[in-house]
Scaffold this motif. Structure first.
Motif, PDB file in Angstrom:
ATOM      1  N   ASP A   1      -1.778  42.099  39.985  1.00  0.00           N
ATOM      2  CA  ASP A   1      -1.629  41.789  39.648  1.00  0.00           C
ATOM      3  C   ASP A   1      -1.770  40.671  39.116  1.00  0.00           C
ATOM      4  O   ASP A   1      -2.982  39.774  39.872  1.00  0.00           O
ATOM      5  N   SER A   2      -2.136  39.536  38.364  1.00  0.00           N
ATOM      6  CA  SER A   2      -1.804  38.090  37.683  1.00  0.00           C
ATOM      7  C   SER A   2      -1.917  37.079  38.957  1.00  0.00           C
ATOM      8  O   SER A   2      -2.312  36.055  39.574  1.00  0.00           O
ATOM      9  N   ARG A   3      -1.543  37.889  39.953  1.00  0.00           N
ATOM     10  CA  ARG A   3      -0.839  36.584  41.004  1.00  0.00           C
ATOM     11  C   ARG A   3      -1.281  37.593  42.469  1.00  0.00           C
ATOM     12  O   ARG A   3      -1.465  36.557  43.944  1.00  0.00           O
ATOM     13  N   TRP A   4      -0.842  38.579  42.739  1.00  0.00           N
ATOM     14  CA  TRP A   4      -0.853  39.227  44.185  1.00  0.00           C
ATOM     15  C   TRP A   4      -2.117  40.285  44.185  1.00  0.00           C
ATOM     16  O   TRP A   4      -2.967  40.769  43.616  1.00  0.00           O
ATOM     17  N   SER A   5      -2.571  39.875  45.581  1.00  0.00           N
ATOM     18  CA  SER A   5      -4.191  40.330  46.443  1.00  0.00           C
ATOM     19  C   SER A   5      -3.617  41.165  47.491  1.00  0.00           C
ATOM     20  O   SER A   5      -3.013  40.804  48.232  1.00  0.00           O
ATOM     21  N   VAL A   6      -4.399  42.613  47.509  1.00  0.00           N
ATOM     22  CA  VAL A   6      -3.747  43.218  48.546  1.00  0.00           C
ATOM     23  C   VAL A   6      -5.981  42.725  49.729  1.00  0.00           C
ATOM     24  O   VAL A   6      -7.197  43.383  49.253  1.00  0.00           O
ATOM     25  N   VAL A   7      -5.885  42.489  50.916  1.00  0.00           N
ATOM     26  CA  VAL A   7      -7.088  42.184  51.270  1.00  0.00           C
ATOM     27  C   VAL A   7      -7.082  42.595  52.987  1.00  0.00           C
ATOM     28  O   VAL A   7      -7.064  41.902  53.880  1.00  0.00           O
TER      29      VAL A   7
END
Length: 279
Positions: free
Chosen positions: A244-250
């Motif tokens: 979403d606008s806040r969270w990312s998986v890296v």
């Protein structure tokens, strides 16, 4: 007789004129109302309200291309990132000194292999313009020495013939890193962004003492522990996947090179999966 006829004719003309003059406003009013009915009201202003401006607003908001939640940029350029991973040191070959269980010292060459171990990193980053980012990170890793392949021609240590000997006890290695790096996000997609990174920093390696055994389990020799503090270099490749606008998986892969002032340098392979939070 003619006078009476002329008067009657005049009265008819006046009556007809009066009728026409009275009917004209009604006819004009009717025409105006008709123009208003078919012009402004159903298909004019009202039509514009339903199918014009209202339709444009509906198209823009409901049926257009509204930006997904992850495309909405946070108010801050800062982000926090943490990861868990697997640390895999490469084999190390170097000249060294061996001490037998009888206390005899000999010089030779050694090849050391390591077991994989866990890794933890936490960091703070800042997004620049044009897809560039800067990040500062603190990392911890643990791995163990697995086997040695010592080799020497000294008569006091003929058992060190290059064959592998296993760790009898000890051999724990604890690595602490402090690094800074620059990253570039490739402008491929708003949701999935591959990136490249390069940086460096400082490390502290605490290598514990080791006691080695041969195939029979006998204690052949020991190797004292050592602490090392020096600089390091890193290169990283990965991809961020926006949730979403806040969270990312890296998920990412990192190569680390540990410099040393004495003894062999060490190369590490770090495979990790992180979570990034945009403030």
């Amino acid at each position: 007789m003619h006078v009476r006829t002329d008067r009657q004719m005049l009265r008819k003309i006046l009556g007809l004129t009066t009728t026409v003059l009275m009917a004209a406003p009604l006819a004009l009013a009717g025409g105006s109302a008709q123009a208003q009915s078919y012009g402004n009201a159903p298909y004019g202003n009202a039509g514009n309200a339903d199918y014009g401006n209202g339709g444009a607003a509906g198209n823009g908001a409901d049926y257009g291309n509204p930006p997904p939640a992850y495309e909405v940029r946070p108010s801050s350029r800062f982000y926090f990132e943490g990861s868990l991973g697997i640390l895999s040191p490469t084999d190390v070959s170097h000249d060294t000194t061996f001490t037998s269980r009888a206390g005899l010292t000999t010089y030779g060459h050694d090849k050391t292999t390591y077991d994989i171990g866990p890794s933890l990193t936490v960091g703070l980053g800042y997004r620049l313009m044009g897809g560039l980012r800067l990040g500062a990170e603190l990392g911890y890793g643990h791995f163990s020495t697995s086997t040695l392949h010592p080799r020497t021609n000294t008569g006091t240590a003929t058992m060190l013939n290059g064959s592998g000997v296993s760790t009898l006890s000890g051999g724990d290695n604890n690595l602490v890193t402090m690094t800074v790096a620059a990253y570039y996000d490739l402008p491929i997609s708003q949701t999935v962004k591959p990136y490249l990174g390069i940086g460096g920093g400082w490390y502290h390696l605490d290598a514990g003492a080791l006691y080695f055994a041969d195939s029979s389990g006998a204690n052949l020799f020991s190797q004292s522990g050592v602490n090392s503090d020096n600089g390091m270099f890193l290169g990283e490749i990965g991809v961020s996947v926006a949730i979403d606008s806040r969270w990312s998986v890296v998920p990412s892969y990192r190569y680390e090179h540990l410099f040393t002032s004495s003894g062999p340098a060490m190369d590490l392979n770090l495979f990790k999966v992180g979570a990034r939070y945009n403030f």
